[in-house]
Scaffold this motif. Structure first.
Motif, short mmCIF file in Angstrom:
data_model
loop_
_atom_site.label_atom_id
_atom_site.label_comp_id
_atom_site.label_asym_id
_atom_site.label_seq_id
_atom_site.Cartn_x
_atom_site.Cartn_y
_atom_site.Cartn_z
N ALA A 183 6.96 -0.19 -9.74
CA ALA A 183 5.80 -0.40 -10.61
C ALA A 183 4.69 -1.14 -9.89
O ALA A 183 3.51 -0.86 -10.10
CB ALA A 183 6.22 -1.18 -11.86
N LEU A 184 5.03 -2.11 -9.02
CA LEU A 184 4.02 -2.97 -8.43
C LEU A 184 4.01 -2.95 -6.90
O LEU A 184 3.00 -3.32 -6.29
CB LEU A 184 4.22 -4.42 -8.91
N SER A 185 5.12 -2.58 -6.27
CA SER A 185 5.23 -2.56 -4.80
C SER A 185 4.83 -3.91 -4.20
O SER A 185 3.96 -4.01 -3.34
CB SER A 185 4.36 -1.44 -4.21
N ILE A 186 5.48 -4.96 -4.68
CA ILE A 186 5.18 -6.31 -4.21
C ILE A 186 6.25 -6.77 -3.24
O ILE A 186 7.38 -6.27 -3.23
CB ILE A 186 5.09 -7.30 -5.39
N GLY A 187 5.91 -7.76 -2.42
CA GLY A 187 6.85 -8.25 -1.42
C GLY A 187 7.69 -9.40 -1.89
O GLY A 187 8.72 -9.71 -1.29
N ASP A 188 7.27 -10.09 -2.95
CA ASP A 188 8.06 -11.21 -3.47
C ASP A 188 8.14 -11.10 -4.98
O ASP A 188 7.48 -10.26 -5.60
CB ASP A 188 7.42 -12.54 -3.07
#
Length: 534
Positions: free
Chosen positions: A509-514
């Motif tokens: 959904a967001l492709s975040i690293g943390d």
């Protein structure tokens, strides 16, 4: 003219806490809407069914042409037809239900009600046959007691038509007024359309000490309640009665939340409510061009994330939590439940947005199956996150709707949509003679529970932009003309196209690293059924 201001609103969490402090001081007024999750139509659902029946009968139209009552274009067409009648009230009128009921079932009213209403239970029940029994049971404290203000199909008397609803049984109405002087009231699943019931609630407010435990009106959806409901709550507030409008996802969800806070209550039966015996068994996937007879369904199996972020703070309500995210321009997907704020996103973003609201706990929450079986806050959060993931990975954009999200191509000219063009010949355009009305070939998507899991349901449809009240009927006609000849073969090809287009592994959904991201997998094969000869 009396001015109408918005009633004071309470978050569902606030209402649950207040209820837990006074469970013996509150009684319930339940309308048909409280049974929606059990598959029993609400008064609002029945209004659309009545309109559908009248349209088919009076226009001599095919029932299939207006079968999808969830389609805004079809609803606009039905409303336009009803508005053209001189005998029926305008759409949205408080008298709409009763007038449509009379028009649909002018003779066999009792037979119609017998098909509509459910059966009675084992508790003490008072209907219109013996209104004096209500006073006797209440006076003797013979709880629980159900008083059916409109009667019951097992009774000899029913009330559904305009005159009947206006002239509610005086004895039962007085029992309601008297009860509201002794207890507070929680209203659920009831729109406030019936003058007789609303008259009684207002009369109780005029009595000294009316609603000593408060007056709480549970309301589904984002639309405002009827004006008479707003006026009742406004008058109650002016009279010093503790009251408020409580927006809820569903009656089932709020009842579960209430039950959890009641001490010494065995909830084992409630927890097992949705775990009935399985009625289906797995079937092998068909192979070859000529397989066994089957029905193709429109659901794709979905694998969901196991956890989401949970934090506890003072912010109240889903709307407030989402407004805080929007005002901070944060990349978060959130909802608000009794447990706290649930969501996906960077931990730093969560703290940036919600630190001003006094975070007291910062943890993980696990998605429980029992909370995904119905339209809970958790299921709504997963739907929002899945739509974000599909938009990010599949070259589609979303048009948000309450019942289902609509997905359309970002760039219809892209070669990725050649398969859709091969079926529909055109993927976008404007409605003839109405250049402001743009249409797209798209698909409605929503999550539903079946076979002990979540499924993404696909509903190929024409999606419009720029629609106004004045052009709803025009878009309905256009959509019907464009889709009327889409028979089984074309619909099968459309579902197959969208299934393959939206399927995928590791959809983020967001492709975040943390932090906590929402990771989904959507199967490419729709559900199907196989006929097994005994």
């Amino acid at each position: 003219m009396e001015s109408i201001t918005s009633p004071s609103e309470l978050s569902s969490d606030d209402f649950v806490r207040r209820f837990a402090l006074r469970p013996g001081q509150l009684m319930w007024l339940l309308g048909a809407g409280a049974s929606v999750s059990a598959g029993i139509p609400s008064a609002w659902d029945m209004i659309w069914q009545f309109k559908q029946t009248l349209f088919v009968a009076q226009r001599k139209a095919s029932p299939q042409s207006v079968a999808d009552l969830g389609n805004p274009a079809i609803r606009a067409l039905l409303d336009s037809h009803i508005a053209s009648s001189e005998r029926l009230p305008s759409p949205g009128s408080p008298d709409e239900y009763a007038a449509l009921f009379e028009a649909t079932y002018p003779v066999e009213r009792e037979d119609a009600c017998a098909r509509t209403y459910g059966t009675t239970g084992t508790l003490s029940v008072v209907a219109l046959d013996a209104p004096e029994l209500a006073g006797q049971l209440i006076g003797a404290q013979k709880w629980p007691i159900a008083v059916k203000l409109h009667g019951d199909f097992r009774s000899r008397r029913l009330k559904n038509t305009t005159d009947e609803l206006r002239q509610q049984d005086a004895a039962l109405r007085q029992q309601l007024v008297d009860a509201c002087r002794r207890s507070g009231l929680v209203v659920a699943g009831y729109s406030g359309r019936d003058d007789s019931v609303m008259d009684a609630l207002e009369t109780a407010l005029n009595q000294p000490g009316g609603y000593p435990g408060g007056l709480f009106w549970l309301h589904r959806g984002s639309d405002p309640p009827l004006g008479r409901v707003i006026r009742l709550l406004q008058r109650a507030s002016d009279a010093g009665v503790e009251c408020g409008l409580v927006r809820i996802e569903s009656f089932d969800e709020i009842l579960r939340d209430l039950v959890r806070l009641l001490p010494a209550l065995d909830t084992s039966a409630l927890n097992a409510l949705a775990t009935g015996r399985s009625r289906v068994s797995g079937a092998p996937e068909p192979s070859g061009q000529r397989g066994w007879p089957l029905i193709r369904l429109n659901g794709l199996a979905v694998t969901i994330p196991a956890n989401c972020r949970k934090l506890v703070c003072t912010i109240e309500g889903v709307a407030a939590a989402r407004s805080a995210v929007a005002e901070a321009n944060a990349r978060l997907i959130v909802t608000r439940t009794q447990a706290g704020v649930l969501g996906f996103g960077s931990d730093a973003e969560f703290r940036r947005v919600f630190d001003p609201f006094g975070i007291t706990a910062f943890d993980l929450a696990t998605f429980e199956k029992r909370r995904l079986r119905y339209e809970s806050g958790e299921r709504g959060l997963l739907r929002d996150a899945l739509v974000e993931a599909l938009c990010a990975a599949k070259n589609v954009r979303a048009i948000r709707r309450r019942s289902a999200d609509l997905l359309v191509p970002v760039d219809p000219a892209d070669s990725a949509w050649d398969g859709l063009r091969a079926i529909t010949h055109q993927t976008t355009g404007t409605v003839p003679k109405h250049p402001d009305l743009k249409w797209h070939e798209g698909v409605g998507v929503r999550l539903d529970w079946a076979d002990d899991g979540l499924w993404l349901l696909l509903d190929p449809k024409i999606v419009f932009e720029g629609v106004t009240d004045a052009t709803k009927a025009i878009t309905a006609d256009f959509a019907r003309e464009r889709t009327v000849k889409r028979y089984n073969r074309d619909l099968d090809r459309l579902i197959d196209f969208w299934a393959k287009r939206l399927a995928g592994e590791a959809l983020l959904a967001l492709s975040i690293g943390d932090g906590i991201d929402a990771r989904f997998a959507v199967g490419k094969n729709t559900a199907f059924s196989k006929l097994v000869q005994p």
